[in-house]
Enzyme design. Structure first.
Site, PDB file in Angstrom:
ATOM      1  N   GLN A  40       2.686   1.366  13.943  1.00  0.00           N
ATOM      2  CA  GLN A  40       2.657   2.557  13.090  1.00  0.00           C
ATOM      3  C   GLN A  40       1.267   3.184  13.132  1.00  0.00           C
ATOM      4  O   GLN A  40       0.324   2.587  13.660  1.00  0.00           O
ATOM      5  CB  GLN A  40       2.991   2.167  11.663  1.00  0.00           C
ATOM      6  CG  GLN A  40       1.986   1.244  11.008  1.00  0.00           C
ATOM      7  CD  GLN A  40       2.594   0.500   9.831  1.00  0.00           C
ATOM      8  OE1 GLN A  40       3.148  -0.571  10.003  1.00  0.00           O
ATOM      9  NE2 GLN A  40       2.464   1.075   8.647  1.00  0.00           N
ATOM     10  N   TRP A  77       0.824  -1.219   0.000  1.00  0.00           N
ATOM     11  CA  TRP A  77       0.000   0.000   0.000  1.00  0.00           C
ATOM     12  C   TRP A  77       0.860   1.270   0.000  1.00  0.00           C
ATOM     13  O   TRP A  77       0.333   2.380  -0.064  1.00  0.00           O
ATOM     14  CB  TRP A  77      -0.928   0.010   1.221  1.00  0.00           C
ATOM     15  CG  TRP A  77      -0.228   0.336   2.526  1.00  0.00           C
ATOM     16  CD1 TRP A  77       1.016  -0.054   2.897  1.00  0.00           C
ATOM     17  CD2 TRP A  77      -0.740   1.126   3.594  1.00  0.00           C
ATOM     18  NE1 TRP A  77       1.309   0.414   4.158  1.00  0.00           N
ATOM     19  CE2 TRP A  77       0.246   1.149   4.610  1.00  0.00           C
ATOM     20  CE3 TRP A  77      -1.938   1.808   3.819  1.00  0.00           C
ATOM     21  CZ2 TRP A  77       0.069   1.832   5.818  1.00  0.00           C
ATOM     22  CZ3 TRP A  77      -2.101   2.477   5.009  1.00  0.00           C
ATOM     23  CH2 TRP A  77      -1.104   2.487   5.993  1.00  0.00           C
ATOM     24  N   GLU A 100       0.647  -3.419  12.074  1.00  0.00           N
ATOM     25  CA  GLU A 100       0.877  -4.870  11.925  1.00  0.00           C
ATOM     26  C   GLU A 100       1.215  -5.578  13.234  1.00  0.00           C
ATOM     27  O   GLU A 100       1.386  -6.792  13.240  1.00  0.00           O
ATOM     28  CB  GLU A 100       1.998  -5.107  10.924  1.00  0.00           C
ATOM     29  CG  GLU A 100       1.664  -4.602   9.544  1.00  0.00           C
ATOM     30  CD  GLU A 100       2.731  -4.944   8.523  1.00  0.00           C
ATOM     31  OE1 GLU A 100       3.894  -5.112   8.911  1.00  0.00           O
ATOM     32  OE2 GLU A 100       2.375  -5.023   7.332  1.00  0.00           O
TER      33      GLU A 100
HETATM   34  C1  BGC Z   1       4.851  -1.750   7.155  1.00  0.00           C
HETATM   35  C2  BGC Z   1       3.821  -1.684   6.061  1.00  0.00           C
HETATM   36  C3  BGC Z   1       4.514  -1.396   4.747  1.00  0.00           C
HETATM   37  C4  BGC Z   1       5.606  -2.404   4.496  1.00  0.00           C
HETATM   38  C5  BGC Z   1       6.385  -2.093   3.243  1.00  0.00           C
HETATM   39  C6  BGC Z   1       5.915  -2.759   6.796  1.00  0.00           C
HETATM   40  O1  BGC Z   1       6.906  -2.762   7.770  1.00  0.00           O
HETATM   41  O2  BGC Z   1       4.253  -2.132   8.355  1.00  0.00           O
HETATM   42  O3  BGC Z   1       2.878  -0.686   6.331  1.00  0.00           O
HETATM   43  O4  BGC Z   1       3.602  -1.428   3.717  1.00  0.00           O
HETATM   44  O5  BGC Z   1       6.505  -2.395   5.564  1.00  0.00           O
HETATM   45  O6  BGC Z   1       6.987  -0.850   3.330  1.00  0.00           O
END
Ligand code: BGC
Length: 800
Positions: free
Chosen positions: A617, A355, A494
């Site tokens: 985040q 995303w 996450e």
């Molecule tokens: C983040 C995601 C992001 C991904 C790629 C992850 O560590 O939590 O939001 O899309 O990295 O950058």
């Protein structure tokens, strides 16, 4: 750090892999890490890597007793190798000489990587080595380097070798090193004619073929020496070896010009044939450099942001624009690739598309919208895969994968390694269904910036309507509350993928996901007013959207549930968030410092981050990042929630204290949402985001690939947050409030077919409307709308 370059003036071996990522050169078609010419892959020291935009391959590995298939961004043959030795001795290596002086410079203005080393070898011989390298922004298939050795206190025989090395594997990311890594097989290698050698490889599963052809010429006194090389050929490796007499004080200069073609290219016949024909047409290094510089100049004319800030801020902003343009450029158009979260700069996240587009597209929309269109087409072409994914999960419409690669199937890894504990754990982050909303959001905002109604009608609307249909079918009506819910998903944070002690994966009613779903559905309904009736009808039929479906869309857009905490001014990140334990940040920080990946640390200590009110985040705060307060309030109003503008601050304060910033994207969002209310704290977050890669603030991740979302996000903060830029009701609104640290801002913007120039200080805004088509454009400044025509220049006083 200077305004236009990154300079390393000491040779620090432990920083080398980080510098290689920062010094990557690319042109939107290929990218090559900034490894030294003589370097081979050595853990924690060197990792030369060459990547092709969209150059993926799948391999199966056995992990913890399971067969796991991963799709990787392939490390292609290394075209860099050039080195020298005294006959019979070891080849030159930075670690085996005494470095007396060192300078490496990434020249951002011209896209050149330079190295200067003064060294002494074990015999006491002192020499200077100067190299320059480009990956041509003028000709996507072309890369070249110049290598010059000057003996300072010796004369004698030397051997210089120049090679193409296809014996490479993917080993750039320590966590993946136990997985299958040999993606290439060699098809052919050899000598094409007296000057040119070649290597042809193919990926073992995706069968993408790449041909590299190299011409190496030795110059003496600025003339091609005519010395012919000896050719060495091994499986996957071809080398030219020159035996030369070096004379004290006289530079030995060599130029290596390389062409790279693949079976995925357009306007070609066969990769090797095309490379061999075209290598003969290649000019000298200097000639290639001139064209390359001009191509960069054209890009900078459109994309530079001149802030008059100190070199630390100004230079890094340019570094970020530089890497953005090296990842996606005009050469990306028609390649059918997406924009990878980590650039084509390393193997982290396997080159997948996430995303992060949300953070990257706004910059492209307002400078090079043709590239956004192309990147949206990457999604459009994968609609069928997204439809199948929705169907297999029991829904209608299109459900895009959290991680996307070649054909748009879900590429998220099934299990992932926690390097902290050494354990392989299930990875449920694929449940981030909000990715589909990001696709729809990006379509709409591309349209807003460009007015490209054809794209919207023929591609964008189809994406948006199919995504709306997905949300409509994944949402379920709770009969008790009378509101719609979205269950078993994961939000942007996450760290939370399930309820503690639950057997099931996913969470219920992530506020961000639910609000975005409503926005998508509202916009999909609104499309009826924007595109032709006949096209709208056509799409309804094509996508099997019935009148009942539309009634349900309407209903969901008014009755979606959004969770709130007991303090009803604050959105709950998801249902049940208030039941989680508060996290003891002070004790954690005292023990681990600012370590941002607290999920990994807690797991290694036998704990579980899911138990705590601690986010990786920005999650709820993403809503204030993506929507203006007017827009958000109107969504809440339609949903019949009493959300007041003053609640925004309360939400920011609440989640700010509970976020570890384990993703570089997070600081962007925090800097953004604080930009107007707390400029000091916003600036602190902005500065941290600026340093994400240059200082590798996540501790070791940048070496594996840059963080393109954070890079583009910082530039976009300057471009949109500080200028107050918003496109609303067909008006480009500007309401600049520059941070105190930014004395002025000069930039160009592409808006609906026009180029406009903005010159902003803390007191004045000057808009010059001097290029583009002759249509009128409405620009709103501090609440008042003005009509601009070609040639107009207007000045405005800015009141704070
Ligand atoms: C983040 C995601 C992001 C991904 C790629 C992850 O560590 O939590 O939001 O899309 O990295 O950058």
């Amino acid at each position: 750090m200077a305004d236009w370059s990154i300079i390393y003036d000491q040779w620090v071996p432990k920083e080398q892999t980080l510098r290689e990522a920062i010094c990557t050169l690319g042109n939107g078609y290929i990218a090559t890490r900034g490894a030294f010419e003589e370097a081979k892959a050595e853990p924690d020291l060197n990792y030369p890597g060459t990547y092709l935009a969209g150059g993926y391959n799948r391999l199966t590995s056995e992990v913890a007793g399971k067969q796991i298939e991963n799709e990787d961004l392939v490390n292609w043959p290394n075209w860099l190798p050039v080195s020298f030795r005294h006959p019979g001795e070891e080849w030159f290596h930075m670690s085996s000489v005494e470095v007396l002086d060192f300078k490496q410079e990434l020249d951002l203005k011209h896209g050149v990587l330079l190295r200067h080393v003064h060294f002494r070898d074990s015999r006491g011989h002192e020499s200077k080595l100067n190299t320059r390298r480009i990956v041509s922004m003028a000709h996507p298939h072309s890369a070249a380097l110049e290598w010059q050795l000057t003996p300072l206190n010796w004369s004698g025989e030397v051997e210089i070798r120049s090679a193409l090395d296809g014996r490479v594997i993917n080993s750039g990311v320590a966590r993946y090193r136990t997985l299958a890594s040999k993606h290439l097989e060699t098809l052919e290698q050899g000598q094409h004619d007296e000057e040119n050698m070649f290597l042809v490889v193919q990926t073992v599963q995706s069968k993408t073929r790449m041909a590299q052809v190299a011409r190496t010429q030795v110059y003496l006194n600025d003339q091609v020496s005519g010395v012919l090389p000896q050719t060495k050929i091994e499986e996957g490796y071809v080398e030219h070896l020159f035996r030369l007499q070096a004379t004290k004080g006289q530079p030995l200069r060599l130029e290596k010009s390389v062409l790279i073609y693949t079976s995925r290219d357009w306007a070609t016949s066969e990769p090797l044939q095309d490379a061999c024909v075209n290598i003969k047409r290649q000019g000298t290094f200097e000639a290639l450099l001139e064209e390359h510089k001009r191509a960069w100049q054209r890009l900078w004319n459109r994309c530079d942001l001149d802030t008059a800030c100190n070199a630390k801020v100004q230079g890094v902003l340019r570094l970020h624009v530089f890497h953005l343009l090296q990842t996606v450029s005009g050469h990306t158009v028609d390649l059918d690739v997406g924009v990878p979260a980590r650039g084509w700069h390393g193997e982290a996240y396997r080159g997948h598309i996430f995303w992060d587009e949300l953070f990257i597209f706004p910059f492209l929309n307002l400078h090079l919208p043709a590239i956004t269109r192309e990147l949206l087409m990457y999604r459009y072409r994968r609609l069928n895969e997204a439809r199948s994914a929705a169907k297999e999960a029991g829904y209608k419409g299109a459900m895009f994968p959290w991680q996307s690669g070649s054909n748009g199937r879900e590429e998220s890894q099934v299990i992932h390694l926690n390097p902290q504990s050494g354990r392989w754990l299930p990875d449920n982050t694929f449940l981030q269904r909000h990715i589909s909303s990001a696709v729809a959001y990006n379509v709409w905002h591309y349209y807003q910036a460009t007015d490209d109604i054809d794209f919207l009608s023929y591609h964008g609307a189809e994406l948006m309507m199919d995504i709306a249909q997905f949300w409509s079918t994944i949402a379920t009506l709770n009969q008790e509350t009378g509101r719609y819910e979205i269950l078993h998903v994961v939000g942007p944070d996450e760290y939370h993928t399930e309820y503690p002690d639950s057997e099931e994966v996913g969470l219920h009613n992530n506020a961000y996901t639910n609000v975005l779903a409503v926005w998508v559905i509202q916009k999909a309904l609104q499309l009826k007013e924007v595109i032709d009736d006949s096209r709208y009808e056509e799409l309804l039929t094509k996508l099997h959207i019935t009148p009942d479906d539309l009634t349900r869309w309407e209903d969901i857009s008014k009755r979606m549930y959004v969770p709130f905490l007991e303090d009803t001014r604050i959105m709950a990140q998801f249902d049940g968030y208030d039941q989680l334990q508060e996290f003891d940040w002070d004790t954690y920080k005292a023990k681990h410092g600012e370590a941002m990946r607290l999920d990994r640390i807690l797991e290694s200590e036998g704990d579980n981050v899911n138990k705590y009110k601690a986010s990786k985040q920005a999650d709820v705060l993403m809503l204030f990042y993506l929507f203006s307060s007017e827009e958000l309030l109107s969504i809440f109003k339609q949903l019949d929630y009493d959300f007041k503008p003053e609640n925004i601050r309360v939400n920011i304060a609440y989640y700010e204290q509970r976020t570890s910033h384990g993703s570089t994207l997070s600081k962007i969002v925090h800097a953004w949402v604080l930009a107007r209310s707390d400029r000091k704290r916003s600036w602190v977050n902005f500065e941290m985001a600026l340093m994400s890669d240059l200082k590798d603030i996540q501790g070791g991740t940048t070496a594996e690939g840059i963080h393109l979302g954070a890079m583009a996000g910082t530039v976009d903060l300057v471009q949109r947050a500080y200028t107050g830029l918003e496109i609303r009701d067909d008006v480009l609104w500007l309401n600049p409030v520059l941070p105190e640290e930014m004395p002025c801002l000069n930039l160009q913007l592409r808006y609906r077919g026009h180029w406009l120039e903005l010159n902003i200080t803390c007191h004045k805004l000057i808009i010059t409307f001097d290029r583009g088509w002759s249509k009128e454009v409405k620009i709103g400044v501090c609440g008042e709308v003005h009509t601009f025509r070609t040639g107009d220049k207007k000045e405005f006083d800015i009141q704070r």
